[in-house]
Design a protein around this motif. Structure first.
Motif, PDB file in Angstrom:
ATOM      1  N   PHE A 232       3.599   2.489 -34.399  1.00  0.00           N
ATOM      2  CA  PHE A 232       3.260   3.751 -35.048  1.00  0.00           C
ATOM      3  C   PHE A 232       2.724   4.711 -33.982  1.00  0.00           C
ATOM      4  N   MET A 233       2.692   5.988 -34.320  1.00  0.00           N
ATOM      5  CA  MET A 233       2.182   7.050 -33.457  1.00  0.00           C
ATOM      6  C   MET A 233       0.954   7.647 -34.121  1.00  0.00           C
ATOM      7  N   VAL A 234      -0.063   7.965 -33.320  1.00  0.00           N
ATOM      8  CA  VAL A 234      -1.281   8.574 -33.859  1.00  0.00           C
ATOM      9  C   VAL A 234      -1.527   9.904 -33.156  1.00  0.00           C
ATOM     10  N   LEU A 235      -1.709  10.952 -33.936  1.00  0.00           N
ATOM     11  CA  LEU A 235      -2.027  12.267 -33.399  1.00  0.00           C
ATOM     12  C   LEU A 235      -3.468  12.635 -33.744  1.00  0.00           C
ATOM     13  N   ALA A 236      -4.071  13.460 -32.875  1.00  0.00           N
ATOM     14  CA  ALA A 236      -5.377  14.040 -33.213  1.00  0.00           C
ATOM     15  C   ALA A 236      -5.203  14.979 -34.397  1.00  0.00           C
ATOM     16  N   PRO A 237      -6.194  15.066 -35.271  1.00  0.00           N
ATOM     17  CA  PRO A 237      -6.078  15.981 -36.421  1.00  0.00           C
ATOM     18  C   PRO A 237      -5.834  17.431 -35.995  1.00  0.00           C
ATOM     19  N   GLU A 238      -6.244  17.784 -34.745  1.00  0.00           N
ATOM     20  CA  GLU A 238      -6.078  19.159 -34.274  1.00  0.00           C
ATOM     21  C   GLU A 238      -4.764  19.374 -33.532  1.00  0.00           C
TER      22      GLU A 238
ATOM     23  N   GLU B  60      -1.228  20.356 -32.198  1.00  0.00           N
ATOM     24  CA  GLU B  60      -0.486  21.570 -32.553  1.00  0.00           C
ATOM     25  C   GLU B  60       0.731  21.307 -33.431  1.00  0.00           C
ATOM     26  N   LEU B  61       1.263  20.085 -33.466  1.00  0.00           N
ATOM     27  CA  LEU B  61       2.453  19.788 -34.253  1.00  0.00           C
ATOM     28  C   LEU B  61       2.156  19.292 -35.668  1.00  0.00           C
ATOM     29  N   VAL B  62       0.852  19.171 -36.001  1.00  0.00           N
ATOM     30  CA  VAL B  62       0.497  18.572 -37.297  1.00  0.00           C
ATOM     31  C   VAL B  62       1.124  19.337 -38.463  1.00  0.00           C
ATOM     32  N   ALA B  63       0.993  20.653 -38.430  1.00  0.00           N
ATOM     33  CA  ALA B  63       1.523  21.439 -39.555  1.00  0.00           C
ATOM     34  C   ALA B  63       3.032  21.250 -39.697  1.00  0.00           C
ATOM     35  N   ALA B  64       3.743  21.233 -38.569  1.00  0.00           N
ATOM     36  CA  ALA B  64       5.203  21.095 -38.616  1.00  0.00           C
ATOM     37  C   ALA B  64       5.625  19.703 -39.057  1.00  0.00           C
ATOM     38  N   LEU B  65       4.801  18.684 -38.743  1.00  0.00           N
ATOM     39  CA  LEU B  65       5.176  17.307 -39.047  1.00  0.00           C
ATOM     40  C   LEU B  65       4.765  16.865 -40.442  1.00  0.00           C
ATOM     41  N   THR B  66       3.848  17.578 -41.064  1.00  0.00           N
ATOM     42  CA  THR B  66       3.341  17.163 -42.374  1.00  0.00           C
ATOM     43  C   THR B  66       4.356  17.516 -43.463  1.00  0.00           C
TER      44      THR B  66
END
Length: 956
Positions: free
Chosen positions: A331-337, A339-345
């Motif tokens: 699995f991959m883990v991103l920080a909540p901040e 920059e790609l979070v909005a695009a990936l959600t």
């Protein structure tokens, strides 16, 4: 009894030092220099407590000692006088921070002078003085006008970079710069407008504007540094702090990461402090890997497209120190901040993701890193592709990943990392072993590098080194990654949305490339703080400087409204002390070349990853630009330990003192198993653990009205005690002014050193100060005695010292010199006490001994020794110009030895013999001794054993 008037004497000599500039170093001299510095204090409204002077006393002892050893000593003092506390007080009261800061400074200086420090007060500097912060602003401007050339490994003027662009474009340029800067040819560069070229240069400058995740405190209206946040709230006021992406001024401290690491090997600092900096910088050797995002544009089949488009934004970039484990990624883990979070959600996950992000904002980065046990996260709904095995990898958010560390993304290998393992177990994700040397991965992670790879495609059967090299080569060949050195340290945020700080000397102009920052003219420095009606952000959310009416550069351009951080003014201040009144330079070349860098720096460990790191960064920059000759600012650093408070308690009987009923207080020895409530009591109304009950009643009428005090049979109320941090809330703060008034500054200085080793924490206990107080008076009585008229009578003689007196003196000379060189000040105080006791027992009042003893004690107790130095016939104020006594080892050579005389194994007497006396002569005199003959009872000894310088045994 002849007595010593400490109040009169100390005030007299403090006036003398002030009026005569006794401690002002020579501007030019052939004497070697020695620069002793205390960490820049912030002048708080509370003033000093007895814990604060500890390091100052130690540095003052060294300064005074070095003067006696022939050095030209620079020992200055000033104040880090910008800061959030003064601004918060201004917000509450409406009073300008400059007014309260000035009052605090006056109080601090008064307290420091009362303790008798040998500071050159003519060099005092204050960071909030425009004449000082003019040069803080100038250094900022120099950083803005510079770039970091990797080829020469140093900062250079930005003009050298622009010349490279004009000649060859970006070809061959090795610069520390923004990510993903564009490449261009010389022709393309030269075809750009001046404004377009300027906009590109902003991506390379050592200070720059960028969006950064910061600690935002809405209640304080400003960004906070990591060390100003604790447990998710501001250290000042306890207000909630959240993580927020904001436009900030930044400094490329990361350009100096390697030099900051290697420089640690050249300086005399404690290993523990160096390790803190190493960990903060966090150098890691590994690889950068691109994981294509799986979706409408990217599928397993379209992976080939990514390989030929390495600049695409449709991938997640990860830095890893263990690229060898990449086949174990599940699995991959991103920080909540990220920059790609909005695009990936995905829409289905948006509510859960938003809730998780909002919760993460309330936790500081430090807390998120420290919390290794709690498992939390949320699935984004999206996947990426492992470039090696082309497997879909689910993408999660988790707050243990930080946006500013690495790339803000972690490829999770649960079989090799315990935090990933915990996460995988919590979310029921696969755990794939990748080495045959891993054990029990179903129970816990195993990060071994031993063994051969399994489940790992092209590297199956390889060892760690073989696999790492093979995988990196494969990534680089396909444009999917590269070998890389990474640092945990991030560029430093250089903005604070507050008033009481240095204005940033920048204004903004609109251009074709948007709103661009420009430096004001140097001739317009200092850019001073404007007047504002309130010290709060504007109604539209701008920093307080946005309230300044008509505050524009040349009446036209908007200024930067943020101010500099608290560490700006303290990152170069030691240079200003060298030449504090210079209006044309931060310090002259002559002054800097003479004083060089600080020989001894004393301060607290709390500045290890803040002030000390930033100071080293700015110093290296100034060295690069040719303004200073030394790479490191502080040669030797000592961290003094904390003086803890010794709290006192009264004991209220449980259930009393409530709802208007009177309280009952039990003395410590009267508790006898009764249920009690301990309450802190002011330590200043306690002496030798005995409470001044009447003073307690006056200080706390809310607790003591009609109260009953059950005392000891002799009428004393004995309090309890406990060692805690010194703070007002615990009523255990001891004001040094009270100690100086009652016992004298010399006693305070000696006692603080006597408490224990400088670097260790130790509790303050006023009970123990009486012994040092008695020592000072015993020392005085070597010089004076009572006269029939009741005054002090001088009893010093010009007689020649005896060998025994010289032995006591030179033993102390040797010990004092060794102790100061080793910064072992507590043992020196012990040796002074022993020396004075031994001289008193020898009835020694001889000038030749006492004058040297005055010199030995003078770094520790400067007031009484100045008084006695003058009384000995020396010119007033010349003590600091004298020479430290020279140790003569010949005086410690023993010329006789006291032999214990044993009769059949039992010591019956002691007889002194010359060291070089022959054994047969010793035997003859022992047998002739009356006491020995008495114990022999007329018997003839079988043998007499003489052990030279040990013992004589008569065997009957």
């Amino acid at each position: 009894m002849a007595d010593y008037n400490h109040r009169e004497t100390e005030q007299k000599w403090q006036r003398f030092w002030d009026e005569n500039h006794t401690y002002k170093p020579a501007e030019t001299t052939e004497r070697p220099k020695y620069y002793v510095l205390d960490m820049f204090p912030y002048p708080s409204g509370a003033g000093l407590h007895v814990g604060h002077p500890l390091g100052y006393i130690a540095s003052d002892i060294v300064s005074r000692y070095k003067r006696l050893k022939g050095y030209n000593v620079l020992h200055p003092m000033g104040f880090d006088s910008f800061g959030l506390p003064a601004e918060q007080y201004a917000i509450q009261t409406g009073q300008h921070p400059a007014v309260t800061t000035e009052a605090n400074l006056t109080r601090y200086i008064e307290q420091l002078k009362n303790i008798g420090f040998s500071y050159d007060w003519s060099r005092e500097v204050r960071t909030s003085d425009p004449a000082y912060y003019k040069w803080t602003q100038w250094i900022f401007m120099e950083l803005f006008r510079s770039w970091y050339n990797k080829e020469t490994d140093k900062a250079e003027p930005i003009d050298t970079l622009l010349a490279k662009f004009a000649a060859n474009g970006t070809q061959g340029v090795q610069a520390v710069c923004d990510d993903n800067v564009a490449s261009f040819t010389a022709e393309e560069w030269n075809a750009l407008s001046e404004t377009e070229q300027y906009a590109i240069s902003l991506q390379y400058r050592l200070t720059y504007l960028a969006d950064a995740v910061v600690n935002w405190c809405p209640a304080l209206g400003t960004v906070l540094a990591n060390d100003e946040v604790k447990d998710g709230v501001s250290e000042r006021g306890g207000y909630p702090v959240e993580q927020k992406l904001m436009r900030q001024w930044m400094m490329r401290i990361t350009a100096y990461a390697d030099r900051l690491l290697t420089g640690l090997e050249t300086i005399d600092w404690t290993e523990s402090l160096k390790e803190q900096q190493r960990n903060w910088i966090g150098k890691s050797v590994g690889a950068s890997v691109r994981f294509p995002v799986f979706g409408s544009q990217f599928t397993k089949e379209s992976l080939a497209t990514v390989k030929h488009e390495p600049q695409t934004t449709n991938y997640i970039e990860v830095f890893t120190t263990r690229v060898d484990t990449i086949y174990g990624v599940t699995f991959m883990v991103l920080a909540p901040e990220h920059e790609l979070v909005a695009a990936l959600t995905t829409p289905e996950q948006k509510e859960a993701v938003d809730a998780y992000i909002n919760a993460a904002k309330l936790r500081s980065e430090r807390d998120r890193m420290a919390d290794t046990k709690a498992v939390s996260g949320v699935f984004t709904g999206s996947y990426c592709i492992n470039p090696f095995n082309e497997e879909k990898v689910p993408i999660f958010l988790a707050d243990y990943v930080l946006a500013g560390y690495g790339t803000g993304a972690v490829m999770a290998v649960p079989s090799g990392d315990q935090r990933d393992w915990n996460f995988a177990k919590h979310f029921d994700l696969p755990i794939v072993p990748i080495l045959d040397g891993q054990k029990d991965v179903d129970k816990q992670a195993d990060n071994t590098k031993e063994g051969q790879y399994i489940n790992s495609g092209m590297v199956n059967g390889m060892t760690y080194k073989e696999a790492t090299a093979t995988l990196i080569a494969w990534l680089e060949e396909r444009g999917l990654g590269r070998g890389k050195v990474n640092f945990r340290m991030r560029d430093a945020v250089f903005s604070r949305q507050r008033y009481w700080g240095e204005p940033v000397p920048v204004y903004f102009k609109e251009g074709t490339s948007g709103r661009l920052p420009y430096l004001i003219d140097e001739s317009d420095l200092p850019l001073e703080l404007p007047a504002v009606d309130k010290y709060l952000p504007t109604e539209t959310g701008e920093p307080p400087l946005g309230r300044a009416e008509g505050w524009k550069y040349k009446g036209e351009y908007e200024y930067e409204l943020s101010t500099m951080p608290g560490w700006a003014g303290s990152s170069w201040y030691w240079y200003r002390y060298m030449d504090p009144q210079n209006p044309n330079e931060f310090a002259s070349k002559e002054a800097i070349d003479y004083w060089q860098n600080v020989d001894l720096y004393i301060g607290g460990t709390e500045h290890a990853t803040g002030h000390l790191l930033y100071s080293r960064f700015w110093n290296k920059f100034l060295k690069d630009r040719g303004y200073v000759p030394q790479e490191e600012p502080f040669k030797k650093l000592i961290n003094q330990g904390m003086i803890q408070g010794r709290s006192n308690f009264v004991y209220r009987v449980a259930g009393t003192g409530r709802e208007g009923a009177p309280a009952t207080f039990l003395s410590l020895n009267q508790i006898n198993g009764r249920e009690i409530t301990p309450l802190h009591v002011d330590v200043n109304i306690v002496e030798n653990d005995v409470l001044d009950v009447e003073a307690f009643k006056k200080s706390r009428p809310d607790l003591t009205e009609n109260a009953e005090f059950i005392t000891e049979p002799d009428g004393r109320y004995i309090v309890g005690a406990e060692v805690e941090k010194m703070s007002k809330s615990k009523f255990n703060v001891v004001n040094p002014d009270m100690i100086v008034e009652k016992y004298g500054a010399d006693v305070l200085r000696l006692y603080e050193m006597f408490l224990g080793p400088l670097e260790q924490a130790k509790p303050w206990n006023t009970n123990g100060i009486d012994g040092v107080y008695r020592f000072i008076r015993k020392f005085w009585r070597l010089f004076y005695k009572d006269s029939p008229e009741g005054a002090n009578q001088w009893i010093v003689t010009d007689e020649q010292p005896t060998p025994a007196e010289l032995k006591v003196l030179h033993k102390t000379i040797k010990k004092t010199e060794e102790d100061i060189e080793l910064y072992s000040f507590n043992t020196s105080v012990s040796s002074f006490m022993i020396c004075v006791n031994e001289l008193a027992s020898l009835n020694c009042h001889k000038r030749a001994v006492l004058q040297d003893l005055v010199l030995l004690l003078s770094p520790y107790a400067p007031h009484i020794t100045e008084e006695l130095w003058a009384a000995l016939g020396n010119d007033a104020g010349t003590l600091s110009q004298a020479a430290f006594p020279v140790f003569n080892p010949n005086y410690l050579i023993e010329d006789a030895f006291d032999y214990p005389i044993q009769i059949n194994g039992k010591v019956r007497t002691t007889i002194s013999f010359a060291i070089d006396r022959a054994p047969n002569e010793i035997e003859r005199e022992v047998l002739a001794d009356e006491i020995v003959q008495k114990w022999m009872e007329g018997k003839t000894p079988k043998k007499v054993v003489v052990v030279p310088k040990r013992i004589v045994n008569v065997v009957l």
